[in-house]
Write an enzyme that holds these catalytic residues in place. Structure first.
Site, mmCIF file in Angstrom:
data_model
loop_
_atom_site.group_PDB
_atom_site.id
_atom_site.type_symbol
_atom_site.label_atom_id
_atom_site.label_comp_id
_atom_site.label_asym_id
_atom_site.label_seq_id
_atom_site.Cartn_x
_atom_site.Cartn_y
_atom_site.Cartn_z
ATOM 1 N N ASP A 139 -10.241 121.670 92.461
ATOM 2 C CA ASP A 139 -10.531 121.781 91.281
ATOM 3 C C ASP A 139 -10.014 120.576 90.349
ATOM 4 O O ASP A 139 -9.522 119.654 91.042
ATOM 5 C CB ASP A 139 -9.697 123.046 90.929
ATOM 6 C CG ASP A 139 -10.299 123.829 89.677
ATOM 7 O OD1 ASP A 139 -10.536 123.093 88.644
ATOM 8 O OD2 ASP A 139 -10.400 125.023 89.758
ATOM 9 N N ALA A 154 -11.852 130.646 90.549
ATOM 10 C CA ALA A 154 -11.341 130.567 91.892
ATOM 11 C C ALA A 154 -11.911 129.448 92.682
ATOM 12 O O ALA A 154 -11.526 128.913 93.568
ATOM 13 C CB ALA A 154 -11.492 131.829 92.544
ATOM 14 N N LYS A 155 -13.111 129.200 92.127
ATOM 15 C CA LYS A 155 -13.780 128.174 92.841
ATOM 16 C C LYS A 155 -13.999 128.285 94.447
ATOM 17 O O LYS A 155 -13.696 127.503 95.086
ATOM 18 C CB LYS A 155 -13.341 126.546 92.827
ATOM 19 C CG LYS A 155 -13.085 126.353 91.038
ATOM 20 C CD LYS A 155 -13.742 125.192 90.717
ATOM 21 C CE LYS A 155 -13.579 124.957 89.094
ATOM 22 N NZ LYS A 155 -12.445 125.643 88.286
ATOM 23 N N ARG A 156 -14.352 129.547 94.739
ATOM 24 C CA ARG A 156 -14.294 129.715 96.080
ATOM 25 C C ARG A 156 -15.757 129.629 96.870
ATOM 26 O O ARG A 156 -16.503 128.900 95.974
ATOM 27 C CB ARG A 156 -14.126 131.434 96.392
ATOM 28 C CG ARG A 156 -12.756 131.879 96.016
ATOM 29 C CD ARG A 156 -11.786 131.232 96.653
ATOM 30 N NE ARG A 156 -10.275 131.813 96.669
ATOM 31 C CZ ARG A 156 -9.388 131.566 95.580
ATOM 32 N NH1 ARG A 156 -9.795 130.422 94.738
ATOM 33 N NH2 ARG A 156 -8.457 132.104 95.473
#
Lengths: 280, 280
Positions: free
Chosen positions: A99, B95-97
């Site tokens: 991120d 969450a950038k999963r």
């Protein structure tokens, strides 16, 4: 843990196996469900049974998060258990994070300061400043996604740029400016076969974390033929094939036997490709 | 929540503001540190003060995970609080999963079944099968990273392929085959200025989640000029500029005022670019 220390463990155990702790509460043997923390009890038994045959453990965060607070607690306790009982094991938080800088800093703090794993898997899409915050911790590792084991790897990772460089190759090349082989590894899926040759042209010295042997269909021999280097340079992961090999009360024993089978194959590979000779 | 419902909220509040809940225990006003759950108390006060001026909240998972089990509990309680008190708010788990299918399934289960947010941010690097498991939940959203606000966006996202298509453009184009504008949004950083025009050529109808106004230096007017569509099509996020505007006991009031300022600017933008007329 340093690269040399990891290599020494591999030689000592004649194994480059990483056991993936993708612990799903729905797959845990029934007799454990009455315990206070079934996920942790399952992991402890798996770890005790497999530790002679592996050099690394890889808890997959998705499985712990899906159980909410209890899952996080089980994750933290599992890492603490390995750290205390088996301090020579290399622990990878398979989290695929990444991120903007201030956010990656928080993730790095979580995994390296709080939970104290050796390595975290990180996605490269957001570039250098999303990866750098993980690299300020000495002897801790970033394992960057390069060429993954799934079908979706074809969607973007193989896209060629104007100079014929594929995206995974660019990721390998560019990210070498961010850290050395002492702090960076790469995820390369076992299903990628001969592409390991292309990976090795760019990162001859780095360790590769290789998922996809077993349930996903990758071949260990092929991975070793094209991917092994003089310091082994491979951590081959197996999750489901080990931890869910048996759903009875003997699950841990069976998991140990499955890990042992892989270790035996790995021993052969180390001999076949000349790595074990360094011991002599 | 459907696209139409979100648009109705935007018209009703004359705002397309998303308040980023990047709640860092180190930044919380001192008087809250004695409470049982300072992160949750802080969030509640921020939410109560800002809700008239925004249509969405975006807790950033990194900040909660860094506090371990307590952080996860605060995250879950925060989402439940918004859901119960302000059911019209759109909640995004930042969450950038993104992982292989069976793992993404677990993440989807966590965020949509357990915690019950409206949307999750997902990284595109691993392709279709890493994103698809999030899309089986009706009226829940994937917000896919396309062109991020940070400097590292330059490392890979702008790489041109043989046909001159840049990686972020390929992500936008290819991912449209995975879901419609009713379930997919894209992250496009406010710092990208005129590139919003290029984004809109490929995804004219989709909502864009736009971080980077404020602390990261993006301009709201520029974002609107190049990025707004007939249904607004923007959720503009501000985190630090709102929640840390004041570290005294008046923090919540000040946060509300900062949110109100942005809402006023957004109202002007909606008028300027003709979106509010749809109400008439």
């Amino acid at each position: 843990m340093t690269k040399q220390q990891l290599f020494e463990q591999i030689l000592k155990k004649q194994s480059f196996l990483c056991v993936g702790l993708d612990t799903d509460i729905k797959m845990i043997p029934e007799h454990l469900l009455d315990t206070e923390d079934p996920i942790y009890e399952f992991n402890k038994a798996i770890i005790d049974a497999t530790t002679p045959y592996c050099v690394a453990y890889k808890p997959n965060l998705a499985f712990y998060e899906s159980e909410g607070v209890n899952g996080w607690m089980a994750f933290e306790k599992t890492v603490a258990y390995i750290r205390q009982r088996y301090p020579d094991q290399f622990i990878i938080a398979d989290a695929k994070r990444g991120d903007i800088g201030n956010t990656s800093e928080m993730y790095a703090r979580t995994f390296f300061d709080e939970v104290k794993v050796n390595a975290v898997t990180v996605a490269p899409y957001m570039g250098k400043d999303s990866v750098k915050p993980f690299l300020i911790y000495p002897e801790r590792w970033v394992i960057l996604l390069a060429l993954t084991s799934n079908k979706g790897a074809l969607d973007f990772q193989l896209t060629e740029d104007r100079n014929g460089e594929r995206l995974f190759e660019k990721v390998l090349r560019v990210s070498q400016q961010w850290a050395t082989a002492e702090q960076m590894m790469y995820v390369v899926g076992a299903t990628q076969g001969k592409l390991f040759e292309d990976v090795r042209k760019i990162v001859p010295e780095h360790f590769l974390l290789v998922p996809g042997v077993g349930a996903q269909g990758g071949s260990l021999e092929e991975v070793c033929r094209y991917g092994m280097n003089k310091s082994c340079g491979l951590l081959v992961n197996s999750s489901r094939g080990i931890i869910y090999a048996d759903s009875t009360e003997d699950f841990a024993y069976t998991a140990g036997q499955e890990a042992r089978k892989l270790q035996q194959e790995m021993k052969e590979m180390l001999e076949k490709f000349g790595v074990s000779q360094i011991l002599n």
